[in-house]
Design a protein around this motif. Structure first.
Motif, short mmCIF file in Angstrom:
data_model
loop_
_atom_site.label_atom_id
_atom_site.label_comp_id
_atom_site.label_asym_id
_atom_site.label_seq_id
_atom_site.Cartn_x
_atom_site.Cartn_y
_atom_site.Cartn_z
N THR A 36 17.51 26.16 5.97
CA THR A 36 17.94 27.37 6.65
C THR A 36 19.15 27.07 7.52
O THR A 36 19.11 26.14 8.33
CB THR A 36 16.79 27.91 7.54
N GLN A 41 20.13 34.29 11.92
CA GLN A 41 19.61 35.17 12.95
C GLN A 41 18.24 35.73 12.58
O GLN A 41 17.46 36.09 13.46
CB GLN A 41 20.59 36.34 13.18
N VAL A 42 17.96 35.86 11.30
CA VAL A 42 16.69 36.41 10.87
C VAL A 42 15.60 35.35 10.92
O VAL A 42 15.87 34.15 10.96
CB VAL A 42 16.79 37.00 9.44
N ASP A 43 14.36 35.82 10.92
CA ASP A 43 13.21 34.95 11.11
C ASP A 43 12.70 34.44 9.76
O ASP A 43 11.72 34.95 9.21
CB ASP A 43 12.11 35.72 11.84
N GLY A 45 12.04 30.70 7.30
CA GLY A 45 11.89 29.25 7.38
C GLY A 45 12.80 28.55 6.40
O GLY A 45 13.68 29.14 5.78
N ASP A 216 11.40 36.61 2.40
CA ASP A 216 12.56 35.75 2.59
C ASP A 216 13.83 36.43 2.08
O ASP A 216 14.86 36.47 2.76
CB ASP A 216 12.32 34.43 1.84
N GLU A 223 20.64 39.85 6.51
CA GLU A 223 21.67 39.17 7.29
C GLU A 223 23.00 39.08 6.53
O GLU A 223 24.07 39.28 7.13
CB GLU A 223 21.21 37.76 7.70
N ARG A 266 8.48 44.50 8.88
CA ARG A 266 9.18 43.21 9.03
C ARG A 266 10.69 43.41 9.09
O ARG A 266 11.38 42.75 9.88
CB ARG A 266 8.82 42.30 7.86
N GLU A 269 11.65 44.81 12.49
CA GLU A 269 11.61 43.76 13.52
C GLU A 269 12.88 42.91 13.51
O GLU A 269 13.28 42.39 14.55
CB GLU A 269 10.39 42.87 13.29
N ASN A 270 13.48 42.74 12.35
CA ASN A 270 14.63 41.86 12.22
C ASN A 270 15.98 42.56 12.31
O ASN A 270 17.00 41.91 12.50
CB ASN A 270 14.54 41.07 10.91
N ARG A 273 18.06 41.71 15.29
CA ARG A 273 18.57 40.35 15.28
C ARG A 273 19.96 40.25 14.66
O ARG A 273 20.71 39.32 14.96
CB ARG A 273 17.62 39.43 14.49
#
Length: 286
Positions: A36, A41-43, A45, A216, A223, A266, A269-270, A273
């Motif tokens: 990554t 900026q996004v959540d 992994g 993902d 982003e 989800r 939430e992002n 960001r």
């Protein structure tokens, strides 16, 4: 049969079992593995390391062969959009901006021979095969009436699958890697890539990714699109549209991209960001 009325046979791409002719895997397959990015900026992994067990170059060659076969079939049926088709030009313009952000997630993508094509079909679907081979079906544009921002979210999502090399990881998980490696040691020669294409390529079009892969791709695509100057809020409106039309059938996209409240949550939430990335891209100060 005219371009607009052609409907691609959705059953032509049914799964058959995977067979790999893999050679020199352990020594060279680690090339191109991207974690990554530090600037993400996004959540999300780190990308799966299982993909290192499947040679990227061979998989991309197989994808290229099957993509070419798909385009030829569409061309024969007069379903492949001509170069001057306005919707194709629109998709290529959007994709160009997204692709410019791709190397942040996968350095190897700089060497990909990216292609974007439009196929006439009522099916609501789109995909990006390994190596940057993108196809969009007219159904997703026409039935969902996508704005440029929403189309960017679709394309960003599909591009993210390719950049994060989800197909490589899924194939490594779905087949016995040890068997694949032993086969690869025995099947050296000029026909190797052709064998891989014949046995894998069509599955790449309809490969079902895991729930984590889908999340993902949603977030990485979000982003990428924001960095390219597309409104992040469109990710939510896109999936709201998907949810509304899901009951109507004909949703090939949703057979491999399941929708639901959790997915929209989800994304919501992002979105905050990446808002600063979006504002920066369009030249708006805080």
């Amino acid at each position: 049969m005219c371009f607009h009325c052609y409907q691609l046979n959705a059953h032509a791409s049914r799964r058959r079992g995977f067979l790999f002719a893999l050679s020199g895997v352990v020594g060279g397959a680690m090339a191109g593995i991207a974690a990554t990015p530090a600037m993400a900026q996004v959540d999300v992994g780190e990308a799966s390391r299982l993909r290192s067990l499947v040679p990227a170059g061979q998989l991309e060659s197989a994808a290229t062969q099957q993509y070419s076969a798909l385009l030829e079939k569409a061309r024969e049926q007069r379903a492949l959009a001509p170069e001057n088709h306005p919707q194709l030009r629109r998709l290529r313009a959007i994709s160009t901006r997204l692709i410019a952000q791709s190397a942040k997630w996968n350095e190897r993508s700089r060497q990909w021979n990216w292609e974007v094509n439009l196929i006439g079909s009522k099916t609501i679907n789109a995909f990006c095969m390994p190596g940057g081979k993108i196809a969009v079906f007219t159904g997703i544009l026409d039935q969902l009436q996508l704005s440029d921002d929403e189309a960017a979210m679709v394309l960003g999502h599909e591009i993210a699958h390719a950049l994060r090399e989800h197909a490589r990881a899924r194939i490594a998980k779905s087949r016995g890697t040890g068997v694949a490696l032993s086969l690869g040691a025995q099947l050296l020669g000029l026909g190797q890539v052709g064998d891989l294409a014949a046995n894998v390529g069509t599955q790449l079009i309809t490969l079902k990714f895991s729930r984590n892969d889908e999340i993902d791709a949603d977030l990485v695509g979000l982003e990428i699109a924001a960095r390219a100057g597309y409104n992040p809020d469109a990710s939510v409106t896109l999936w709201e549209k998907m949810t509304r039309v899901q009951k109507g059938g004909g949703m090939a996209f949703l057979s491999t991209h399941p929708s639901g409240p959790e997915r929209i949550t989800r994304l919501r939430e992002n979105v905050p960001r990446v808002q600063s990335l979006y504002r920066q891209a369009i030249g708006v100060k805080r």
